[in-house]
Design a protein around this motif. Sequence first.
Motif, PDB file in Angstrom:
ATOM      1  N   ILE A 130      20.017  58.397  12.259  1.00  0.00           N
ATOM      2  CA  ILE A 130      20.901  57.912  13.341  1.00  0.00           C
ATOM      3  C   ILE A 130      22.374  58.108  12.973  1.00  0.00           C
ATOM      4  O   ILE A 130      23.118  58.766  13.695  1.00  0.00           O
ATOM      5  N   ILE A 131      22.778  57.582  11.804  1.00  0.00           N
ATOM      6  CA  ILE A 131      24.224  57.662  11.517  1.00  0.00           C
ATOM      7  C   ILE A 131      24.666  59.103  11.275  1.00  0.00           C
ATOM      8  O   ILE A 131      25.845  59.400  11.301  1.00  0.00           O
ATOM      9  N   CYS A 132      23.697  60.002  11.059  1.00  0.00           N
ATOM     10  CA  CYS A 132      24.088  61.401  10.913  1.00  0.00           C
ATOM     11  C   CYS A 132      24.769  61.920  12.184  1.00  0.00           C
ATOM     12  O   CYS A 132      25.617  62.803  12.124  1.00  0.00           O
ATOM     13  N   TRP A 133      24.447  61.326  13.334  1.00  0.00           N
ATOM     14  CA  TRP A 133      25.044  61.814  14.598  1.00  0.00           C
ATOM     15  C   TRP A 133      26.531  61.485  14.667  1.00  0.00           C
ATOM     16  O   TRP A 133      27.345  62.399  14.781  1.00  0.00           O
ATOM     17  N   PRO A 134      26.901  60.196  14.614  1.00  0.00           N
ATOM     18  CA  PRO A 134      28.355  59.931  14.709  1.00  0.00           C
ATOM     19  C   PRO A 134      29.148  60.554  13.559  1.00  0.00           C
ATOM     20  O   PRO A 134      30.298  60.946  13.754  1.00  0.00           O
ATOM     21  N   ILE A 135      28.519  60.677  12.385  1.00  0.00           N
ATOM     22  CA  ILE A 135      29.285  61.229  11.253  1.00  0.00           C
ATOM     23  C   ILE A 135      29.424  62.744  11.403  1.00  0.00           C
ATOM     24  O   ILE A 135      30.492  63.298  11.159  1.00  0.00           O
ATOM     25  N   THR A 136      28.367  63.407  11.837  1.00  0.00           N
ATOM     26  CA  THR A 136      28.490  64.845  12.098  1.00  0.00           C
ATOM     27  C   THR A 136      29.524  65.099  13.188  1.00  0.00           C
ATOM     28  O   THR A 136      30.354  66.008  13.078  1.00  0.00           O
ATOM     29  N   HIS A 137      29.488  64.272  14.221  1.00  0.00           N
ATOM     30  CA  HIS A 137      30.406  64.504  15.346  1.00  0.00           C
ATOM     31  C   HIS A 137      31.833  64.066  15.040  1.00  0.00           C
ATOM     32  O   HIS A 137      32.736  64.301  15.831  1.00  0.00           O
ATOM     33  N   ALA A 138      32.008  63.409  13.882  1.00  0.00           N
ATOM     34  CA  ALA A 138      33.371  63.101  13.441  1.00  0.00           C
ATOM     35  C   ALA A 138      33.969  64.320  12.732  1.00  0.00           C
ATOM     36  O   ALA A 138      35.101  64.275  12.270  1.00  0.00           O
TER      37      ALA A 138
END
Lengths: 969, 359
Positions: A130-138
Amino acid sequence: MDASLLEWEARLADHFAELYRRRRSSALSHPIFALEHGLDLSEINSLSQAVRAHILIKPPLKSHRLTWVVYSSELGYRYSGDEYWQTFESETPGWTLNGNRYWIRECYRHFQRQFGGAVPTGAWAAHFSIICWPITHAILPKDLQRQLARILYEVRHSFTGELLESPTTLGELVSARSWSATSRFQNLAQETQLVGQISAALLLQGERGSDDLLHPTTLHRIAGDLDRERRAREWLRGARQSAKERAQVRGLGILGRSRMPAINRPEEARKEIATLGIEPRLVLRPTDLQGASWEPSLEISDLSHLLLRFPGTREILTGSRCTVAGAAGRPLARGRCLHGAQRIRLSRWPRADEVLIQFEQRDTQLDYLLRTECLLRPGPLWLFRIASDGLAYELRSLRVRPGERYILVNSDGPPESTQHTISTDLQCEGAYGTLLDLPSVITHDWEETLRSLGLGRAKTIDVWPAGLAPVVWDGEGHGEWLASEQPCLAVCVDHAVDAIMVSMGEKADHPLELSPITPGEVLFVELPQLPVGLHQVHFAKRTCADTDTEVLGDLDVVIRIREARPWSPGVSSSGPFVVQLDPPEPSLEQLWEGHVQVVIRGPAGRSVASEISIFEREGEPATFSKRLPQMKLPVSTDSWWSHFEKHFRKVKKAEEAYDAARFCEVSLTADELGRITLRCERDFTPLRWALRRRDCGYKVRLLDDSGDGTQPTVTRLSFESPIIEEKMDLVAEYDVAEPGGMFVSRLGQLTAAIIVPPVVRGFEDLGCTPRIDAAPRSPESIIRIVRYADLWGRARLPGGFISAMRKRDVLLALDSHITHLVCGDNWTRAEVAARKDGGVSTLKDAVSRRRDEVAIGVVLERDFADLATRACRERVSRIASLLTKFHVLPSTSPSDEASALWLSELALRLASNPAVVQVWAGDQLRVGVNRLMESPTLMRAARFLVLSTDRYLQSNVRIDQLYAGWEWR
Amino acid sequence: MRRLTAEEVNAQKVRELGLDSTALDLASTEAICGALRRVAGFLCPCTAATLVRSVVRPLRGLVEDIDGVRNAVEEMLEAMTAHGDILEQSDVEGDATHIAGKLLYAAPASFVPRESGAVILLGVAADQNTALPDELERRIEHISHLRRLSPLPGENLPRDLVQLGLVEVSDGRWLRAPRPEAPAQLLSRIENLLDAAQPSHDVPGLLLLDPERAVRYYRGRWVEVRSQTGKFVGRRSQAYGAPLWSYVQLRGGNPERLVDFPVDGNRWRGCDEAWRLQMAIDAVRGEPQKFRVHPGPGATRIFEFFSPVPMWARRRWDAVGEPVLSSGCLFAYKFPLEECGEEVRFVHDELWLEELPRA
């Protein structure tokens, strides 16, 4: 307020739709990131306020998905490795009640489907789904920007037009170079498409086509943040400069090729390896003034070149110890070969077929690479020229020059003595040396001597680097330059020739003709700016204008160009202050629990000061900091640990700060000799426990970042019943009851355990008496205990000392129980008796009462004092050979020998620390336990050696050891 | 690929060192020091001979007097070691059973802040000319082995350099000198140590500093052991690594007792203690070593020295003056006129040297 969110949503939808349309129309169609929202800082604040106002009172709505995507990616941009959801929750009041992290993931998936959003990839993304999404998109969180700038600077001379047009290849290059970056950056680098895209955008900012990589506002923002740090700004500027210069360069350099060499193309791989120049070199060092005695050593190149070209070797090069053929000492620490050249003393001349460098962990591809380049040059003769600095350097040919001094090494035997040779003592088994002091004019006698020794004469043309020394020059035509330099060669002949023709490349077209030539005159040739890789300069001479040229094959110059490493603070391999860590980047837990080897070298007697600071959050002051008393150099691992333990780990405030710490910094300073700061971060796994102290006791919280749809299970094991699990309900936080215990959570393949200490009110609470219920004497019983020992052994420890003591008590109890099950009642009684009388005679008699085995105990009693001073590996060999000799272990085939060693190590590991068995034995555990139960004498012998060694060393153990002298590394 | 002249090679390589090719060539002291720092980053730890060889060999065909350049490289290496760019230390990889040679190491990139706000740069950055960003590197003032950086208005150099990761070495620590002592006192202290030393056996490779020889030609004072009797400062070659310095008592050319330097811990090099002792010996016997002062350009004075001095003296002069080239002496410094009085006192009181009358 919802109207406001809807307005934001509509604006973002328009923005991303337009961005998606433009991206799709470009040739490469790069994915879109949420951080490319195009909002300025005040707009981001307004959007965040609207989001917070909504979630405070009600759950998020589908019609607000884009605002949530932007909001969470903004948090990701500020993320610095601490708890993402904790920060999310604290900055988003109402989230815990109304929000749902799975919903956030759905928002991103929708974003991906509708606008071509990026999809997280790599192992890290699989674990943190899950947190891979907001961190990748950062895109590039702030704390990682500096590291990317540094890597781009490091590889700047490898840029080519093709590379800059292929973000994935550029990303692979950055990923390969990220081995020394933090683990967070390495996670990011797994997403090669993303890293390549942001790298290309940063490098080509302002150039045509950069808008297709990242939205200009976003790129400007990231570049602006990078600009704030001076060193990062400089690195990026340098990298951009190279990118600009080389954007037009096509087809140069090994990195311009689209694919890495594979094992199924051996010839190409061999060529690739040759370009890396990893071939070790022999050097002889005099040990007396007369030159009668020499000490050989092997100079191993910096293997980081290998890593850059063959990224698949990374795990082994960074995580495995390295053995050097013929070296007497211990294997080199993990990662040591990646930090500059190493000179290793040889006590034995390596065999012709012996690979000179071998890693403990094996890998077919790496083995092939090392077999190709890491052998001695074919013997039995090796020629060394004695240089003016007194060292003798290995030459690549058996050719000598008048007026020089040489050492000829022969592995077949001492060479025949002649009037021109002097026998020398090589302090190395299996090789013999002869000193040759050649006159400036070679007489007929000398010609004969050289011929009889198998030597020839070098041609009288000399080529050398002009002006400045390159990084490496062997004096015979092989050298290494930095990519930032322009190599320049000097040429001189001592006889009449018409011209010298100089050319590069295989075809040797359009050579540079140097003429006229005056014997003794020095001529200079400037080579073109060469890309990273291997290049050859051919020299040929023409004696008359109308004759063909004669190629001077032996004098071709081989030039290797490598990237210059950027300078960064800390100690370097060329300085006198050396700090070696194994593992090279220890976690906070490894530092705290003593699972890291720290060796600090420097001039004996000089002082080294250390300061340790513990931090809860990036960018905030340390929660606890302490300057430790000075230590005298050199510092061994044991003395480091006792110093750390005494002056830091046992300090109450440090214990408390540790529990909430995310990372710590250890600063080591030795005045003008140097300073190094080590950063140790807490292990970051998808399933983990967080612990905090309360007034009296502890609270533990389970953190699940796996994104797995199923719920983890939680159990508790008490210290008194350490293999009985009590099932717990899954709650947000556990208020740990007075007796403490081990909390274990499991989710699929993931397991997380933490040992929570009891509340200590008096001395009686310091220790405990673990009970293990009687179980049938079966392999299943033993394997079950081994599994629990593994769990207890790997459980995280809080700062307090008491939990480590309790863990040790439990492991000792499990160890005794295993011993009882394998060795039997009589042995257990003997151990009890031995504890009372303090001797080992009773134990010796109990090793075996069989007439044909009774001598095993006698031999061990005789030898244990000697064995106590040796490494675990030597004890394994000793036990194996002893038990084989007495036919406890079979010895009819070579495979029996390997099996005896393995089984002996299993017995010794079980007898000394069952927590280090399961991972080591793997799926062979059951077979091994069965064999031990069939041969209890082996286990009893092992147990005898463990206890007698412990007694010999006066049970002087660290808190993480069960018995003195038994540290399995 | 193209052919270059010696002048073009000189200019190109001087530029690669980050120096002004219109003012300097590869034989200049600034270029020699740059080349030494460069090879130190590649080759250290190693011996002085390895560094000298690596700098001198590429100069073949580019300089006329290669032996003269070799001497200059050796002298610059000594100046840089005294200054702190390069450190002479025991072999840190050696063990007790092994040869405990002295090797040269590259000092980490560091700086000494001065009261004026300027800094003196020290150390080596492997693969780079300096550890500084380009904009700062361009502002470095190179004076022989000395690299100085002066602040721009409002600039706080020490703070900026610390932020960049350079190690700050306080000037108190950098300039630290032994406690003041009269020459007779120092001589007596070392002689007591010599008297208490164990009898010595054969000392291979021993050379002696002959006190009877002229104090103004240092190289000429070194002699081989023949049949001398007395106490001498000496040095003996090692199979690998720097020579060992000692104070040795001989009878008829046979060593009787020997004290190795340094005796006061390892803060200073053996040669620093040996040179200081020789100054004391010369002063006590009434033949003190000499120095000469003559007018320099503008309001400056040039101090010329004929024998090497301990590193703490050279560092002091690196801080208050500038090394300059001067013929007819071993090395020379230029001091502002207002510093001269204090430096003359320092040379008299701490080094026990005698000023030669001005010509």
